[in-house]
Design a protein around this motif. Structure first.
Motif, PDB file in Angstrom:
ATOM      1  N   GLN A   1       0.863  -1.183   0.000  1.00 63.46           N
ATOM      2  CA  GLN A   1       0.000   0.000   0.000  1.00 63.46           C
ATOM      3  C   GLN A   1       0.901   1.236   0.000  1.00 63.46           C
ATOM      4  O   GLN A   1       1.159   1.804  -1.049  1.00 63.46           O
ATOM      5  CB  GLN A   1      -0.955  -0.065   1.188  1.00 63.46           C
ATOM      6  CG  GLN A   1      -1.991  -1.173   0.997  1.00 63.46           C
ATOM      7  CD  GLN A   1      -2.887  -1.351   2.192  1.00 63.46           C
ATOM      8  OE1 GLN A   1      -3.256  -0.392   2.858  1.00 63.46           O
ATOM      9  NE2 GLN A   1      -3.235  -2.595   2.480  1.00 63.46           N
ATOM     10  N   CYS A   2       1.447   1.611   1.172  1.00 66.12           N
ATOM     11  CA  CYS A   2       2.359   2.775   1.154  1.00 66.12           C
ATOM     12  C   CYS A   2       3.693   2.421   0.513  1.00 66.12           C
ATOM     13  O   CYS A   2       4.409   3.289   0.032  1.00 66.12           O
ATOM     14  CB  CYS A   2       2.578   3.315   2.562  1.00 66.12           C
ATOM     15  SG  CYS A   2       3.749   2.346   3.546  1.00 66.12           S
ATOM     16  N   GLY A   3       4.070   1.141   0.553  1.00 65.97           N
ATOM     17  CA  GLY A   3       5.301   0.689  -0.099  1.00 65.97           C
ATOM     18  C   GLY A   3       6.557   0.787   0.745  1.00 65.97           C
ATOM     19  O   GLY A   3       7.624   0.379   0.301  1.00 65.97           O
ATOM     20  N   PHE A   4       6.444   1.305   1.969  1.00 65.85           N
ATOM     21  CA  PHE A   4       7.671   1.516   2.748  1.00 65.85           C
ATOM     22  C   PHE A   4       8.349   0.198   3.104  1.00 65.85           C
ATOM     23  O   PHE A   4       9.571   0.090   3.067  1.00 65.85           O
ATOM     24  CB  PHE A   4       7.369   2.310   4.037  1.00 65.85           C
ATOM     25  CG  PHE A   4       8.617   2.808   4.692  1.00 65.85           C
ATOM     26  CD1 PHE A   4       9.245   3.959   4.241  1.00 65.85           C
ATOM     27  CD2 PHE A   4       9.192   2.108   5.737  1.00 65.85           C
ATOM     28  CE1 PHE A   4      10.424   4.401   4.823  1.00 65.85           C
ATOM     29  CE2 PHE A   4      10.368   2.547   6.325  1.00 65.85           C
ATOM     30  CZ  PHE A   4      10.982   3.699   5.874  1.00 65.85           C
ATOM     31  N   CYS A   5       7.554  -0.802   3.432  1.00 68.57           N
ATOM     32  CA  CYS A   5       8.148  -2.096   3.825  1.00 68.57           C
ATOM     33  C   CYS A   5       8.510  -2.940   2.610  1.00 68.57           C
ATOM     34  O   CYS A   5       9.152  -3.983   2.760  1.00 68.57           O
ATOM     35  CB  CYS A   5       7.163  -2.874   4.696  1.00 68.57           C
ATOM     36  SG  CYS A   5       5.751  -3.547   3.767  1.00 68.57           S
ATOM     37  N   THR A   6       8.065  -2.528   1.420  1.00 67.20           N
ATOM     38  CA  THR A   6       8.100  -3.419   0.251  1.00 67.20           C
ATOM     39  C   THR A   6       9.506  -3.860  -0.175  1.00 67.20           C
ATOM     40  O   THR A   6       9.706  -5.053  -0.433  1.00 67.20           O
ATOM     41  CB  THR A   6       7.354  -2.762  -0.936  1.00 67.20           C
ATOM     42  OG1 THR A   6       6.088  -2.311  -0.469  1.00 67.20           O
ATOM     43  CG2 THR A   6       7.151  -3.736  -2.065  1.00 67.20           C
TER      44      THR A   6
ATOM     45  N   LEU B   1       7.749  -6.677   9.006  1.00 67.84           N
ATOM     46  CA  LEU B   1       6.457  -6.127   9.418  1.00 67.84           C
ATOM     47  C   LEU B   1       5.920  -5.178   8.353  1.00 67.84           C
ATOM     48  O   LEU B   1       6.685  -4.514   7.653  1.00 67.84           O
ATOM     49  CB  LEU B   1       6.603  -5.377  10.742  1.00 67.84           C
ATOM     50  CG  LEU B   1       7.213  -6.184  11.886  1.00 67.84           C
ATOM     51  CD1 LEU B   1       7.251  -5.355  13.162  1.00 67.84           C
ATOM     52  CD2 LEU B   1       6.458  -7.492  12.107  1.00 67.84           C
ATOM     53  N   CYS B   2       4.586  -5.152   8.248  1.00 67.41           N
ATOM     54  CA  CYS B   2       3.927  -4.225   7.316  1.00 67.41           C
ATOM     55  C   CYS B   2       2.861  -3.463   8.096  1.00 67.41           C
ATOM     56  O   CYS B   2       1.872  -4.036   8.527  1.00 67.41           O
ATOM     57  CB  CYS B   2       3.291  -4.999   6.156  1.00 67.41           C
ATOM     58  SG  CYS B   2       2.349  -3.926   5.048  1.00 67.41           S
ATOM     59  N   ARG B   3       3.086  -2.185   8.275  1.00 72.26           N
ATOM     60  CA  ARG B   3       2.133  -1.392   9.063  1.00 72.26           C
ATOM     61  C   ARG B   3       0.817  -1.207   8.316  1.00 72.26           C
ATOM     62  O   ARG B   3      -0.210  -0.915   8.921  1.00 72.26           O
ATOM     63  CB  ARG B   3       2.733  -0.028   9.401  1.00 72.26           C
ATOM     64  CG  ARG B   3       3.812  -0.137  10.438  1.00 72.26           C
ATOM     65  CD  ARG B   3       4.486   1.204  10.676  1.00 72.26           C
ATOM     66  NE  ARG B   3       5.783   1.011  11.274  1.00 72.26           N
ATOM     67  CZ  ARG B   3       5.998   0.846  12.569  1.00 72.26           C
ATOM     68  NH1 ARG B   3       4.991   0.833  13.404  1.00 72.26           N
ATOM     69  NH2 ARG B   3       7.216   0.684  13.034  1.00 72.26           N
ATOM     70  N   CYS B   4       0.833  -1.327   6.994  1.00 76.13           N
ATOM     71  CA  CYS B   4      -0.407  -1.205   6.225  1.00 76.13           C
ATOM     72  C   CYS B   4      -1.217  -2.499   6.252  1.00 76.13           C
ATOM     73  O   CYS B   4      -2.354  -2.510   5.798  1.00 76.13           O
ATOM     74  CB  CYS B   4      -0.113  -0.854   4.770  1.00 76.13           C
ATOM     75  SG  CYS B   4       0.714   0.708   4.544  1.00 76.13           S
ATOM     76  N   GLY B   5      -0.608  -3.580   6.696  1.00 72.22           N
ATOM     77  CA  GLY B   5      -1.349  -4.847   6.757  1.00 72.22           C
ATOM     78  C   GLY B   5      -1.574  -5.473   5.400  1.00 72.22           C
ATOM     79  O   GLY B   5      -2.635  -6.063   5.157  1.00 72.22           O
TER      80      GLY B   5
HETATM   81  S1  FES Z   1       2.836  -1.414   2.469  1.00 63.99           S
HETATM   82 FE1  FES Z   1       2.894   0.167   3.954  1.00 63.99          FE
HETATM   83  S2  FES Z   1       4.120  -0.646   5.529  1.00 63.99           S
HETATM   84 FE2  FES Z   1       3.826  -2.296   4.204  1.00 63.99          FE
END
Ligand code: FES
Ligand code: FES
Length: 165
Positions: free
Chosen positions: A100-105, A136-140
């Motif tokens: 989603q936000c892509g930060f963990c991607t 971990l993925c904060r966006c789930g």
């Molecule tokens: S896609 Fe947003 S933290 Fe994983």
């Protein structure tokens, strides 16, 4: 005192002089080599956002001292695609809405690639969840991530079978 190290990063040799022996691989990649695809989340080994492959094994680069990895072969998210051709895990993340936000991607993708190389999880969704539990993925986005890994794993199994046929 300065320390010189030499790394192979995404196939290219990089010689670096460290003015502080406490520099982590993560900070070296992001701040010195300007490879900002590898993300800094917690900076304490708890989120997996900084996952890279070192000598083929996935590690949390925020916990790794650069000086301890002189001579290492490093693969980051920037080195995964072949020109315009995405790695199967990258393509599957897009196809399965694995972010989603892509930060963990980037960390998720590198962890998945490392896991496949370790041949740890096969095609078992529960094992994939377990083997990826350090990311971990904060966006789930976990459902999409597991779907993407399963899909990529299947594609890579198929292409390995074709190659050995
Ligand atoms: S896609 Fe947003 S933290 Fe994983
Ligand atoms: S930034 Fe390295 S594990 Fe969180």
């Amino acid at each position: 005192m300065n320390h010189s190290i030499s790394l192979t990063v995404n196939g290219a040799r990089r010689d670096v002089v460290l003015d502080d022996p406490r520099v982590t691989l993560l900070d070296l990649l992001r701040e010195r080599l300007h490879l900002t695809g590898t993300k800094k989340g917690c900076d304490r080994g708890q989120c997996g956002a900084c996952t890279i492959l070192v000598d083929g094994k996935r590690i949390n680069s925020c916990l790794a001292l650069a000086i301890s990895h002189d001579g290492a072969d490093i693969l980051t998210i920037e080195g995964l695609a072949r020109g315009d051709q995405l790695h199967p895990v990258q393509a599957a993340f897009i196809a399965h809405d694995g972010f989603q936000c892509g930060f963990c991607t980037p960390g998720q993708i590198m962890s998945a690639v490392g896991m496949m190389r370790e041949a740890q999880a096969g095609n078992d969704p529960e094992r994939i969840r377990e083997c990826m539990s350090g990311n971990l993925c904060r966006c789930g986005a976990y459902a999409g991530i597991v779907g993407a890994v399963l899909d990529a794993q299947g594609q890579m199994d198929e292409s390995n079978q074709r190659r050995s046929a």
